[in-house]
Design a protein around this motif. Structure first.
Motif, mmCIF file in Angstrom:
data_model
loop_
_atom_site.group_PDB
_atom_site.id
_atom_site.type_symbol
_atom_site.label_atom_id
_atom_site.label_comp_id
_atom_site.label_asym_id
_atom_site.label_seq_id
_atom_site.Cartn_x
_atom_site.Cartn_y
_atom_site.Cartn_z
ATOM 1 N N GLU A 5 0.822 -1.215 0.000
ATOM 2 C CA GLU A 5 0.000 0.000 0.000
ATOM 3 C C GLU A 5 0.855 1.264 0.000
ATOM 4 N N SER A 6 1.983 1.210 0.695
ATOM 5 C CA SER A 6 2.861 2.381 0.741
ATOM 6 C C SER A 6 3.544 2.608 -0.603
ATOM 7 N N ALA A 7 3.997 1.521 -1.233
ATOM 8 C CA ALA A 7 4.611 1.637 -2.556
ATOM 9 C C ALA A 7 3.596 2.144 -3.576
ATOM 10 N N GLN A 8 2.383 1.649 -3.469
ATOM 11 C CA GLN A 8 1.310 2.101 -4.348
ATOM 12 C C GLN A 8 1.069 3.601 -4.164
ATOM 13 N N HIS A 9 1.094 4.048 -2.922
ATOM 14 C CA HIS A 9 0.914 5.468 -2.615
ATOM 15 C C HIS A 9 1.962 6.324 -3.334
ATOM 16 N N VAL A 10 3.226 5.920 -3.291
ATOM 17 C CA VAL A 10 4.296 6.692 -3.934
ATOM 18 C C VAL A 10 4.047 6.782 -5.442
ATOM 19 N N LYS A 16 0.026 11.669 -10.001
ATOM 20 C CA LYS A 16 -0.731 12.908 -9.801
ATOM 21 C C LYS A 16 0.097 14.139 -10.177
ATOM 22 N N LEU A 17 1.422 14.049 -9.986
ATOM 23 C CA LEU A 17 2.288 15.163 -10.380
ATOM 24 C C LEU A 17 2.315 15.342 -11.895
ATOM 25 N N TYR A 18 2.122 14.244 -12.621
ATOM 26 C CA TYR A 18 2.187 14.285 -14.086
ATOM 27 C C TYR A 18 0.961 13.589 -14.678
ATOM 28 N N PRO A 19 -0.219 14.157 -14.482
ATOM 29 C CA PRO A 19 -1.442 13.484 -14.932
ATOM 30 C C PRO A 19 -1.580 13.403 -16.451
ATOM 31 N N ASP A 20 -0.873 14.285 -17.156
ATOM 32 C CA ASP A 20 -0.998 14.318 -18.620
ATOM 33 C C ASP A 20 0.269 13.856 -19.326
ATOM 34 N N ALA A 21 1.108 13.109 -18.632
ATOM 35 C CA ALA A 21 2.367 12.661 -19.229
ATOM 36 C C ALA A 21 2.104 11.735 -20.415
ATOM 37 N N ILE A 22 2.754 12.023 -21.523
ATOM 38 C CA ILE A 22 2.629 11.212 -22.733
ATOM 39 C C ILE A 22 4.021 11.036 -23.334
ATOM 40 N N ARG A 176 0.322 4.785 -17.957
ATOM 41 C CA ARG A 176 0.347 6.114 -17.350
ATOM 42 C C ARG A 176 1.453 6.217 -16.308
ATOM 43 N N ALA A 177 1.612 5.163 -15.520
ATOM 44 C CA ALA A 177 2.653 5.179 -14.490
ATOM 45 C C ALA A 177 4.036 5.272 -15.123
ATOM 46 N N ASP A 216 -8.874 7.211 -10.171
ATOM 47 C CA ASP A 216 -9.949 7.394 -11.145
ATOM 48 C C ASP A 216 -10.421 8.850 -11.212
ATOM 49 N N ALA A 217 -10.229 9.582 -10.119
ATOM 50 C CA ALA A 217 -10.662 10.977 -10.097
ATOM 51 C C ALA A 217 -9.646 11.916 -10.715
ATOM 52 N N VAL A 218 -8.470 11.407 -11.039
ATOM 53 C CA VAL A 218 -7.405 12.260 -11.594
ATOM 54 C C VAL A 218 -7.595 12.433 -13.091
#
Length: 218
Positions: A5-10, A16-22, A176-177, A216-218
């Motif tokens: 859960e902690s790794a998933q959080h990171v 979230k810092l790069y929601p539109d990264a392509i 996305r990740a 999902d909200a991002v």
């Protein structure tokens, strides 16, 4: 190593810092992307970007490549690191495409990895970017981030990193990740002068994170 859960959080905070990264490299078809991923190994995006347009114009398809030679291909990519080997890879893989796949880039991992110059990382990039399949590629940025933030053990192999990431986040987020982590690795979790601690959300309450999916909200 962080718990799941902690790794998933990171990872989610990086996303979230790069929601539109392509992907930053432009291409028009899977064959062009194939050449790009071959060129990109141990090379900078800038060096590949400088040569790709002329390469694409001269070699629009595998047939044009095999009617040429590795030596001629070298003249188009000589400013890219390891260009002699990469010219051979482009030439040999083009011949394989024509012989085995009717000149088309295949869309399965096994078939992609049968091509000269295409390993697991390159295959995952092609699967995700060219064919919109769920796949996670492990490059130097991903490796550095995962080890620095203790998502994996310090001695983890690329295969182990891939297995860890694909186990802790849903498949729909793998592409996305990967793109977000590339941007994070270039700008924040850099090889030198890391700025990760300027982003406390990566560390705050890391042992008490909500295991529900916040993306999902991002």
């Amino acid at each position: 190593m962080l718990k799941k859960e902690s790794a998933q959080h990171v990872i989610y905070e990086i996303m979230k810092l790069y929601p539109d990264a392509i992907p930053t490299m432009r291409y028009q078809n899977p064959f062009q992307l194939l050449m790009v991923v071959i060129l990109s190994a141990q090379a900078t995006d800038e060096s590949v970007a400088k040569v790709k347009d002329q390469l694409f114009e001269r070699y629009p398809d595998p047939q044009a490549v095999i009617e040429s030679s590795p030596e001629e291909i070298e003249t188009y990519i000589k400013t890219v690191g390891l260009y002699r080997n990469k010219a051979k890879y482009i030439y040999k893989s083009s011949g394989q495409l024509l012989k085995k796949f009717d000149g088309k880039v295949p869309n399965t991992r096994k078939e992609l990895e049968s091509l000269t110059g295409i390993g697991p990382k390159s295959a995952n990039i092609l699967l995700n970017v060219a064919f919109n399949q769920d796949a996670f590629a492990v490059d130097t940025h991903v490796t550095r981030i995962c080890k620095h933030h203790k998502i994996v053990d310090e001695n983890a192999t690329p295969k182990q990193i891939e297995e860890r990431i694909t186990e802790i986040i849903p498949a729909k987020y793998w592409g996305r990740a990967h793109q977000a982590m590339i941007s994070f690795g270039k700008e924040i979790c850099t090889p030198r002068n890391m700025k990760c601690h300027d982003y406390p959300q990566l560390y705050e309450n890391i042992e008490e994170v909500d295991p529900t999916d916040p993306m999902d909200a991002v």
